[in-house]
Design an enzyme around this catalytic site. Structure first.
Site, PDB file in Angstrom:
ATOM      1  CB  ALA A 189      85.075  21.592 -61.879  1.00  0.00           C
ATOM      2  CB  ILE A 192      78.656  28.491 -64.668  1.00  0.00           C
ATOM      3  CG1 ILE A 192      78.316  29.193 -65.983  1.00  0.00           C
ATOM      4  CG2 ILE A 192      77.703  28.909 -63.548  1.00  0.00           C
ATOM      5  CD1 ILE A 192      76.922  28.925 -66.504  1.00  0.00           C
ATOM      6  CD  GLU A 211      83.908  18.111 -64.129  1.00  0.00           C
ATOM      7  OE1 GLU A 211      83.370  19.220 -64.085  1.00  0.00           O
ATOM      8  OE2 GLU A 211      83.642  17.266 -65.010  1.00  0.00           O
ATOM      9  CB  VAL A 277      75.867  19.815 -65.376  1.00  0.00           C
ATOM     10  CG1 VAL A 277      76.176  19.432 -63.933  1.00  0.00           C
ATOM     11  CG2 VAL A 277      74.353  19.929 -65.576  1.00  0.00           C
ATOM     12  CG  ASP A 319      74.756  30.396 -76.055  1.00  0.00           C
ATOM     13  OD1 ASP A 319      75.826  30.717 -76.597  1.00  0.00           O
ATOM     14  OD2 ASP A 319      74.545  30.518 -74.830  1.00  0.00           O
ATOM     15  CG  HIS A 451     110.328  46.819 -68.802  1.00  0.00           C
ATOM     16  ND1 HIS A 451     110.194  45.576 -68.255  1.00  0.00           N
ATOM     17  CD2 HIS A 451     111.078  47.562 -67.940  1.00  0.00           C
ATOM     18  CE1 HIS A 451     110.840  45.552 -67.090  1.00  0.00           C
ATOM     19  NE2 HIS A 451     111.380  46.746 -66.879  1.00  0.00           N
TER      20      HIS A 451
HETATM   21  P1  NAD Z   1      80.585  23.766 -68.800  1.00  0.00           P
HETATM   22  O1  NAD Z   1      80.319  22.908 -69.966  1.00  0.00           O
HETATM   23  O2  NAD Z   1      81.644  24.795 -68.847  1.00  0.00           O
HETATM   24  O3  NAD Z   1      80.920  22.841 -67.520  1.00  0.00           O
HETATM   25  C1  NAD Z   1      80.043  21.854 -67.030  1.00  0.00           C
HETATM   26  C2  NAD Z   1      80.845  20.847 -66.229  1.00  0.00           C
HETATM   27  O4  NAD Z   1      79.937  20.012 -65.534  1.00  0.00           O
HETATM   28  C3  NAD Z   1      81.708  19.942 -67.088  1.00  0.00           C
HETATM   29  O5  NAD Z   1      83.025  19.946 -66.609  1.00  0.00           O
HETATM   30  C4  NAD Z   1      81.035  18.571 -66.935  1.00  0.00           C
HETATM   31  O6  NAD Z   1      81.953  17.493 -66.985  1.00  0.00           O
HETATM   32  C5  NAD Z   1      80.420  18.668 -65.553  1.00  0.00           C
HETATM   33  N1  NAD Z   1      79.277  17.775 -65.323  1.00  0.00           N
HETATM   34  C6  NAD Z   1      78.289  17.446 -66.185  1.00  0.00           C
HETATM   35  N2  NAD Z   1      77.393  16.620 -65.587  1.00  0.00           N
HETATM   36  C7  NAD Z   1      77.825  16.430 -64.305  1.00  0.00           C
HETATM   37  C8  NAD Z   1      77.327  15.691 -63.175  1.00  0.00           C
HETATM   38  N3  NAD Z   1      76.195  15.003 -63.249  1.00  0.00           N
HETATM   39  N4  NAD Z   1      78.027  15.722 -62.012  1.00  0.00           N
HETATM   40  C9  NAD Z   1      79.187  16.452 -61.935  1.00  0.00           C
HETATM   41  N5  NAD Z   1      79.702  17.145 -62.969  1.00  0.00           N
HETATM   42  C10 NAD Z   1      79.022  17.153 -64.143  1.00  0.00           C
HETATM   43  O7  NAD Z   1      79.160  24.389 -68.429  1.00  0.00           O
HETATM   44  P2  NAD Z   1      78.753  25.607 -67.500  1.00  0.00           P
HETATM   45  O8  NAD Z   1      79.831  25.958 -66.547  1.00  0.00           O
HETATM   46  O9  NAD Z   1      77.397  25.241 -66.972  1.00  0.00           O
HETATM   47  O10 NAD Z   1      78.610  26.799 -68.531  1.00  0.00           O
HETATM   48  C11 NAD Z   1      77.624  26.713 -69.560  1.00  0.00           C
HETATM   49  C12 NAD Z   1      78.068  27.433 -70.804  1.00  0.00           C
HETATM   50  O11 NAD Z   1      78.147  28.827 -70.566  1.00  0.00           O
HETATM   51  C13 NAD Z   1      79.414  26.950 -71.280  1.00  0.00           C
HETATM   52  O12 NAD Z   1      79.325  26.637 -72.642  1.00  0.00           O
HETATM   53  C14 NAD Z   1      80.316  28.114 -71.040  1.00  0.00           C
HETATM   54  O13 NAD Z   1      81.299  28.230 -72.054  1.00  0.00           O
HETATM   55  C15 NAD Z   1      79.376  29.318 -71.040  1.00  0.00           C
HETATM   56  N6  NAD Z   1      79.917  30.314 -70.110  1.00  0.00           N
HETATM   57  C16 NAD Z   1      81.045  30.983 -70.452  1.00  0.00           C
HETATM   58  C17 NAD Z   1      81.634  31.866 -69.575  1.00  0.00           C
HETATM   59  C18 NAD Z   1      82.901  32.565 -69.943  1.00  0.00           C
HETATM   60  O14 NAD Z   1      83.204  32.629 -71.122  1.00  0.00           O
HETATM   61  N7  NAD Z   1      83.686  33.052 -68.991  1.00  0.00           N
HETATM   62  C19 NAD Z   1      81.074  32.069 -68.310  1.00  0.00           C
HETATM   63  C20 NAD Z   1      79.931  31.367 -67.987  1.00  0.00           C
HETATM   64  C21 NAD Z   1      79.372  30.491 -68.903  1.00  0.00           C
END
Ligand code: NAD
Length: 474
Positions: A189, A192, A211, A277, A319, A451
Site C-alpha cells: 500500500a 504505486i 500491506e 513493494v 533514483d 477567496h
Molecule cells: P513504496 O516504497 O512507496 O511502497 C511499497 C510498500 O510495499 C510499502 O508500504 C511496504 O511496506 C510494502 N511491502 C513491502 N514488501 C511487502 C510484502 N512482501 N507484502 C506486502 N507489502 C509489502 O514503493 P512503490 O509504491 O513500489 O513505489 C516505488 C517508488 O516509486 C517509491 O520510492 C515512490 O516514492 C516512487 N513513486 C512515486 C510516486 C509519486 O511521487 N506520486 C508515484 C509512483 C512511484
C-alpha cells in the site's frame, strides 16, 4: 579515435535529461546514452517517469477519475449520466499518445540544445570512458571529462511472486491492461499500489491491497493517513494491513495467493496481481570492475552531499543514489551537478522535497512530521484546517480532508505541512516556497490568499497555528 565530450550522462530519465540540458545550457559539449525503447523499437527518452511512471499513471488517474465522477460525484450536482462506459482502447491509447508526446519532446529539447543522443546501454569504464552497446548491436567507446550516472531504478521483484508480465505485473504492466480485471490483488500500500489500485477500482475492479506493515502510510502524518485510509475504504479499496504475501501461483488464468497476518494464513484468488513493494537502484552492467565507483549495502551508487562518487569527474544522481525516489529530486540533483561541473553554485535542499500521492483525495506533504520533531526534541505547535469549512471545496463537492501546519514553538518557523484533500498536489507548492525562504506561520497567515480558493485552507491552517483561524473554533 573515440568521441570526446565535456559531459556524458548515462540515463535519459528525469535526473539525466535535466543534467544534460543544464550542462548544454552552460556551453558544455554533452552526450546522453539511453537504452529505453518504445513500442516501435525506437528510442524513447524520459526513463521511467515519462514511459511507465509519473506521466502515464497521471493520465490514467485522470481518465478513471472522470469516469468515477460520472456515477459518484455528478449526481450531487444534479447531473446524471446513464450507461456510462469505458472504451479501454481509447483510455489506454490516450495515455500512450501523451507518453509519445513527452518522450518525443525530450528528443526535441536535446536537438535544440545540441546534445548528442546515443541509443544504447552505457557502461562506465576506467578513465571516464563510456562503452556503448548500441540497440543496433554495434559497440563503441566515447569519453568525457565528466560522467553523470543517472541509471534510475527498477521494481523490486519478490522471489515468490516473480513478474510474468501477464498475471503477476509491475507498474508498467498495470498501465497496459487490455481489460478491467474482475479481481485485482495489489502487494504494497505504497505510492504505486494506491495510485494504480485506485485507477482499476474506479473502473470497477475488486481491489484487495496487502500491506506488510501494520501501519497505513507510515511515512505520512498519522492524521492525514487516517483520513486517506477512510476515503480509500469508501472508494472500495480493501486494504489489509499487517498482511505479508507468502505465496503466489498462477494457475488456470488466476493468481492464487497466500498471505499471513496476525490471525494466521489466508488464501485469496485474483485475476491480476500488481506487485508494488518498492524499487531498487538499477546499476546492472553499469560499472566496470575497475571504474572505482562503489555501491552501498542497498545497491545504490555511493555519493557525497554533492552527488560526487569520489572518482575524479564521476557523479551520480536520481533514483540510483540515496534519498527519496522522486522524479523532482532527480531533476534538482541533475541540474545541480551540471552547475557544479560548469563552475556554478548548484543547490538541492533535501529538507523541502515535497511528496505527493495522486489519489483521490490527494495526499501531499513537505518537511517534518510531529513524530520526527518529537524524536529530535524540537518544540513545535500545530495548526490545522478542514476543507469542510472552505467555501470553494464545498462548492466543488470535494470538501474532504485537511491542511495541517507545524511550526517551531519559539521561532514560529514552518517545519512541516501535511495535507489530504482536493488539489493538495498544487497547494503544497506555496508551503515549500515558504519553507525554502525560512518563512513562519505568521508570514503565511499575513499573506493574502484569494477567496474563494482551496488555498484558503493553507491560510487558515497558518492562522490556526496561533489559534486564530476565522472559520473554525480554535
Ligand atoms: P513504496 O516504497 O512507496 O511502497 C511499497 C510498500 O510495499 C510499502 O508500504 C511496504 O511496506 C510494502 N511491502 C513491502 N514488501 C511487502 C510484502 N512482501 N507484502 C506486502 N507489502 C509489502 O514503493 P512503490 O509504491 O513500489 O513505489 C516505488 C517508488 O516509486 C517509491 O520510492 C515512490 O516514492 C516512487 N513513486 C512515486 C510516486 C509519486 O511521487 N506520486 C508515484 C509512483 C512511484
Amino acid at each position: 579515435m573515440s568521441d570526446k565530450f565535456d559531459v556524458i550522462v548515462i540515463g535519459g530519465g528525469p535526473a539525466g535529461y535535466h543534467a544534460a540540458i543544464r550542462a548544454a545550457q552552460l556551453g558544455l559539449k554533452t552526450a546522453v546514452v539511453d537504452a529505453w525503447a518504445g513500442k516501435d523499437g525506437k528510442a524513447a527518452l524520459g526513463g521511467t517517469c515519462l514511459n511507465v511512471g509519473c506521466i502515464p499513471s497521471k493520465a490514467l488517474l485522470d481518465s478513471s477519475k472522470q469516469f468515477y465522477n460520472l456515477a459518484h460525484n455528478l449526481p450531487a450536482h444534479g447531473i446524471s449520466v446513464e450507461n456510462a462506459k469505458v472504451d479501454l482502447k481509447t483510455f489506454i491509447g490516450r495515455k500512450e499518445k501523451i507518453v509519445k508526446q513527452f518522450t518525443g519532446g525530450v528528443a526535441q529539447l536535446f536537438k535544440a540544445n545540441k546534445i548528442t543522443s546515443y541509443f544504447g546501454t552505457g557502461k562506465l569504464l576506467k578513465g571516464n570512458e563510456v562503452e556503448i552497446s548500441g540497440n543496433d548491436g554495434q559497440k563503441q567507446t566515447i569519453s568525457a571529462t565528466n560522467v553523470i550516472l543517472a541509471s534510475g531504478s527498477v521494481p523490486i521483484e519478490l522471489p515468490f511472486a516473480k513478474f510474468d508480465g501477464k498475471h503477476i505485473i509491475d507498474n508498467a504492466g498495470a498501465l497496459e491492461l487490455d481489460a478491467v480485471p474482475k479481481r485485482l490483488g495489489v502487494i504494497g500500500a505504497g505510492v504505486i499500489g494506491l495510485e494504480l489500485g485506485s485507477v482499476w477500482r474506479r473502473l470497477g475492479a475488486e481491489v484487495t491491497v496487502l500491506e506488510a506493515l501494520p501501519e497505513f502510510l507510515g511515512a505520512a502524518d498519522p492524521d492525514i493517513a487516517k483520513v486517506a485510509f477512510k476515503e480509500f475504504g469508501k472508494l472500495g479499496l480493501d486494504i489489509k494491513l499487517g498482511a505479508k504475501l507468502t505465496k503466489a501461483e498462477v494457475s488456470k488464468n488466476e493468481v492464487h495467493i497466500t498471505y499471513n497476518d496476525k490471525d494466521g494464513d489466508h488464501d485469496l484468488v485474483v485475476d491480476k496481481l500488481l506487485v508494488a513493494v518498492g524499487r531498487r537502484a538499477y546499476t546492472d552492467g553499469l560499472l566496470s570492475e575497475d571504474c572505482g565507483v562503489k555501491l552501498d549495502e542497498r545497491g545504490r551508487i555511493v555519493v557525497d552531499e554533492h552527488c560526487h562518487t569520489g572518482v575524479d569527474g564521476v557523479w551520480a544522481v536520481g533514483d540510483a543514489v540515496r534519498g527519496p525516489m522522486l522524479a523532482h529530486k532527480g531533476f534538482e540533483e541533475g541540474m545541480a551537478v551540471a552547475e557544479w561541473i560548469g563552475g556554478k553554485a548548484g543547490h538541492v535542499n533535501y529538507d523541502t522535497i515535497p511528496w505527493v500521492i495522486y489519489t483521490e483525495p490527494e495526499i501531499a506533504w513537505a518537511g517534518k512530521t510531529e513524530k520526527q520533531l518529537k524524536e529530535e526534541g524540537v518544540p513545535y505547535k500545530v495548526g490545522s484546517f478542514p476543507f469542510a469549512a472552505v467555501g470553494r471545496a464545498v462548492a466543488m463537492n470535494e470538501a474532504i480532508g485537511q491542511v495541517k501546519m507545524i511550526a517551531h514553538a519559539e521561532t514560529d518557523r514552518i517545519l512541516g505541512v501535511h495535507m489530504v484533500g482536493p488539489g493538495v498536489s498544487e497547494l503544497i507548492a506555496e508551503c515549500v516556497v515558504a519553507m525554502e525562504f525560512k518563512g513562519s506561520a505568521e508570514d503565511m497567515a499575513r499573506i493574502v490568499h484569494a477567496h474563494p480558493t482551496l488555498s484558503e485552507a493553507v491560510h487558515e491552517a497558518a492562522l490556526s497555528v496561533d489559534k486564530r483561524a476565522i472559520h473554525k473554533g480554535n
